[in-house]
Design a protein around this motif. Structure first.
Motif, mmCIF file in Angstrom:
data_model
loop_
_atom_site.group_PDB
_atom_site.id
_atom_site.type_symbol
_atom_site.label_atom_id
_atom_site.label_comp_id
_atom_site.label_asym_id
_atom_site.label_seq_id
_atom_site.Cartn_x
_atom_site.Cartn_y
_atom_site.Cartn_z
ATOM 1 N N ARG A 115 0.823 -1.198 0.000
ATOM 2 C CA ARG A 115 0.000 0.000 0.000
ATOM 3 C C ARG A 115 0.866 1.259 0.000
ATOM 4 N NH1 ARG A 115 -5.468 -0.764 1.723
ATOM 5 N NH2 ARG A 115 -5.953 -2.953 1.983
ATOM 6 N N MET A 116 1.982 1.227 0.732
ATOM 7 C CA MET A 116 2.884 2.367 0.730
ATOM 8 C C MET A 116 3.512 2.549 -0.654
ATOM 9 S SD MET A 116 2.902 3.774 3.772
ATOM 10 C CE MET A 116 4.432 4.632 4.046
ATOM 11 N N VAL A 117 3.925 1.445 -1.250
ATOM 12 C CA VAL A 117 4.518 1.497 -2.584
ATOM 13 C C VAL A 117 3.508 2.011 -3.607
ATOM 14 C CG1 VAL A 117 5.476 0.097 -4.449
ATOM 15 C CG2 VAL A 117 6.209 -0.301 -2.106
ATOM 16 N N ALA A 118 2.224 1.753 -3.364
ATOM 17 C CA ALA A 118 1.174 2.177 -4.295
ATOM 18 C C ALA A 118 1.141 3.694 -4.472
ATOM 19 C CB ALA A 118 -0.193 1.691 -3.824
ATOM 20 N N LEU A 119 1.758 4.425 -3.562
ATOM 21 C CA LEU A 119 1.834 5.881 -3.723
ATOM 22 C C LEU A 119 2.501 6.260 -5.036
ATOM 23 C CD1 LEU A 119 2.849 7.073 -0.157
ATOM 24 C CD2 LEU A 119 0.845 7.810 -1.420
ATOM 25 N N PHE A 120 3.371 5.388 -5.525
ATOM 26 C CA PHE A 120 4.118 5.697 -6.726
ATOM 27 C C PHE A 120 3.596 4.971 -7.960
ATOM 28 C CE2 PHE A 120 6.793 5.588 -2.950
ATOM 29 C CZ PHE A 120 7.097 6.940 -2.865
ATOM 30 N N ALA A 121 2.590 4.146 -7.772
ATOM 31 C CA ALA A 121 2.005 3.427 -8.903
ATOM 32 C C ALA A 121 1.064 4.351 -9.669
ATOM 33 C CB ALA A 121 1.272 2.184 -8.403
ATOM 34 N N GLY A 122 0.461 3.830 -10.724
ATOM 35 C CA GLY A 122 -0.355 4.663 -11.575
ATOM 36 C C GLY A 122 -1.745 4.973 -11.046
ATOM 37 N N GLN A 123 -2.172 4.281 -9.987
ATOM 38 C CA GLN A 123 -3.510 4.492 -9.474
ATOM 39 C C GLN A 123 -3.647 5.890 -8.878
ATOM 40 O OE1 GLN A 123 -2.971 1.458 -6.659
ATOM 41 N NE2 GLN A 123 -3.395 -0.223 -8.052
ATOM 42 N N VAL A 124 -4.833 6.475 -9.014
ATOM 43 C CA VAL A 124 -5.049 7.819 -8.471
ATOM 44 C C VAL A 124 -5.472 7.776 -7.011
ATOM 45 C CG1 VAL A 124 -5.625 8.818 -10.709
ATOM 46 C CG2 VAL A 124 -7.458 7.887 -9.272
ATOM 47 N N HIS A 125 -5.856 6.594 -6.516
ATOM 48 C CA HIS A 125 -6.273 6.442 -5.129
ATOM 49 C C HIS A 125 -5.213 5.690 -4.325
ATOM 50 C CE1 HIS A 125 -10.457 6.422 -7.108
ATOM 51 N NE2 HIS A 125 -10.233 7.620 -6.624
ATOM 52 N N CYS A 126 -5.057 6.053 -3.060
ATOM 53 C CA CYS A 126 -4.182 5.306 -2.168
ATOM 54 C C CYS A 126 -4.872 5.173 -0.823
ATOM 55 C CB CYS A 126 -2.838 6.010 -2.000
ATOM 56 S SG CYS A 126 -1.681 5.058 -0.987
ATOM 57 N N ARG A 127 -5.168 3.945 -0.427
ATOM 58 C CA ARG A 127 -5.889 3.685 0.814
ATOM 59 C C ARG A 127 -4.927 3.094 1.843
ATOM 60 N NH1 ARG A 127 -11.702 4.073 -0.404
ATOM 61 N NH2 ARG A 127 -11.835 3.946 1.870
ATOM 62 N N LEU A 128 -4.673 3.858 2.901
ATOM 63 C CA LEU A 128 -3.794 3.424 3.970
ATOM 64 C C LEU A 128 -4.471 3.529 5.332
ATOM 65 C CD1 LEU A 128 -0.431 5.059 2.843
ATOM 66 C CD2 LEU A 128 -0.830 2.629 3.118
ATOM 67 N N GLU A 129 -5.800 3.599 5.347
ATOM 68 C CA GLU A 129 -6.478 3.774 6.626
ATOM 69 C C GLU A 129 -6.288 2.554 7.534
ATOM 70 O OE1 GLU A 129 -7.816 3.330 3.592
ATOM 71 O OE2 GLU A 129 -10.017 3.204 3.732
ATOM 72 N N GLY A 130 -6.145 2.858 8.847
ATOM 73 C CA GLY A 130 -6.042 1.800 9.836
ATOM 74 C C GLY A 130 -4.746 1.026 9.840
ATOM 75 N N GLN A 131 -3.706 1.516 9.179
ATOM 76 C CA GLN A 131 -2.440 0.794 9.123
ATOM 77 C C GLN A 131 -1.481 1.182 10.248
ATOM 78 O OE1 GLN A 131 -1.936 -1.699 6.926
ATOM 79 N NE2 GLN A 131 -4.016 -1.317 6.216
ATOM 80 N N LYS A 132 -1.857 2.194 11.054
ATOM 81 C CA LYS A 132 -1.030 2.629 12.195
ATOM 82 C C LYS A 132 0.386 2.978 11.748
ATOM 83 C CE LYS A 132 -4.552 1.811 14.815
ATOM 84 N NZ LYS A 132 -5.442 2.923 15.191
ATOM 85 N N ILE A 133 0.498 3.745 10.691
ATOM 86 C CA ILE A 133 1.825 4.093 10.170
ATOM 87 C C ILE A 133 2.540 5.105 11.059
ATOM 88 C CG2 ILE A 133 1.155 3.577 7.792
ATOM 89 C CD1 ILE A 133 0.979 6.591 7.283
ATOM 90 N N GLY A 134 1.797 5.804 11.926
ATOM 91 C CA GLY A 134 2.419 6.712 12.875
ATOM 92 C C GLY A 134 3.063 7.928 12.242
ATOM 93 N N VAL A 135 3.854 8.634 13.056
ATOM 94 C CA VAL A 135 4.501 9.867 12.592
ATOM 95 C C VAL A 135 5.496 9.582 11.483
ATOM 96 C CG1 VAL A 135 5.997 11.770 13.275
ATOM 97 C CG2 VAL A 135 4.185 11.021 14.811
ATOM 98 N N CYS A 136 6.324 8.545 11.649
ATOM 99 C CA CYS A 136 7.333 8.231 10.631
ATOM 100 C C CYS A 136 6.687 7.902 9.292
ATOM 101 C CB CYS A 136 8.208 7.073 11.092
ATOM 102 S SG CYS A 136 9.378 7.510 12.382
ATOM 103 N N GLY A 137 5.631 7.094 9.339
ATOM 104 C CA GLY A 137 4.930 6.761 8.101
ATOM 105 C C GLY A 137 4.320 7.976 7.453
#
Length: 205
Positions: free
Chosen positions: A43-65
């Motif tokens: 899901r993090m890598v998807a930020l750079f893929a061609g999709q216009v949507h990125c869903r990272l809800e509930g992943q607890k990525i915190g401040v660093c994420g």
């Protein structure tokens, strides 16, 4: 099973993280980012893929994420980003706000349930004053009080692109109710924006 599908974007993803000064120690142990499985990494890598949507809800990525996502937003063409329920706090909100100042592609960002208080709201409000692409911002279920609400109202007055601000049924206060000054400021900003012709609404649901 999806590992090979991630490979084309994984190198770029790691390069972004290496550009973050704060990541030097965290890169030694990805678990510190709460990236505990391949699905989250994908899901993090998807930020750079061609999709216009990125869903990272509930992943607890915190401040660093959140800081990694903010760095990615500086060059990302993402249009919609879901980061609800990730414990990013004010520091994470500030990093995202800084990225939003120069981002011209993102149309919606969802930041509900992230322990964001007045400090984070004020940073986001400042980014609204200069951002010209964002159309929807969701902030319900945080701990924003009068100061943060008034800052958001001031930011809304200078912003012409935002169409909707999501604040939940009772606003974003820790106690479930906006204080008087904050609610009045937001209601007044909504009224003035509509009177000047902006297609804008505040959602309390």
């Amino acid at each position: 099973r999806n590992f090979w599908l991630m490979l084309p974007h994984l190198t770029f993803f790691l390069d972004v993280m290496k550009r973050c000064e704060f990541m030097k120690e965290e890169l030694k142990d990805l678990d510190k980012l709460s990236l505990k499985n391949l699905d989250t990494l994908q899901r993090m890598v998807a930020l750079f893929a061609g999709q216009v949507h990125c869903r990272l809800e509930g992943q607890k990525i915190g401040v660093c994420g959140a800081k990694v996502v903010a760095e990615a937003l500086r060059s990302s063409t993402k249009e919609w980003l879901w980061l609800d329920d990730n414990a990013i706090g004010d520091e994470g909100a500030e990093a995202l706000a800084e990225a939003l100042r120069n981002n011209r592609n993102l149309r919606g960002i969802f930041l509900a349930s992230n322990d964001i208080s007045d400090r984070g709201a004020e940073a986001l409000a400042e980014s609204l004053k200069v951002n010209s692409s964002l159309q929807y911002l969701r902030l319900d279920d945080n701990i924003i009080g009068d100061d943060g609400a008034q800052a958001l109202a001031a930011g809304l007055m200078k912003n012409r692109s935002l169409l909707g601000l999501g604040l939940g049924e009772y606003g974003s206060s820790m106690w479930g109710l906006w204080h008087t000054l904050g609610r009045q400021a937001l209601d007044e900003a909504e009224k003035i924006k509509q009177e000047r012709g902006d297609k804008f609404f505040i959602s309390w649901e």
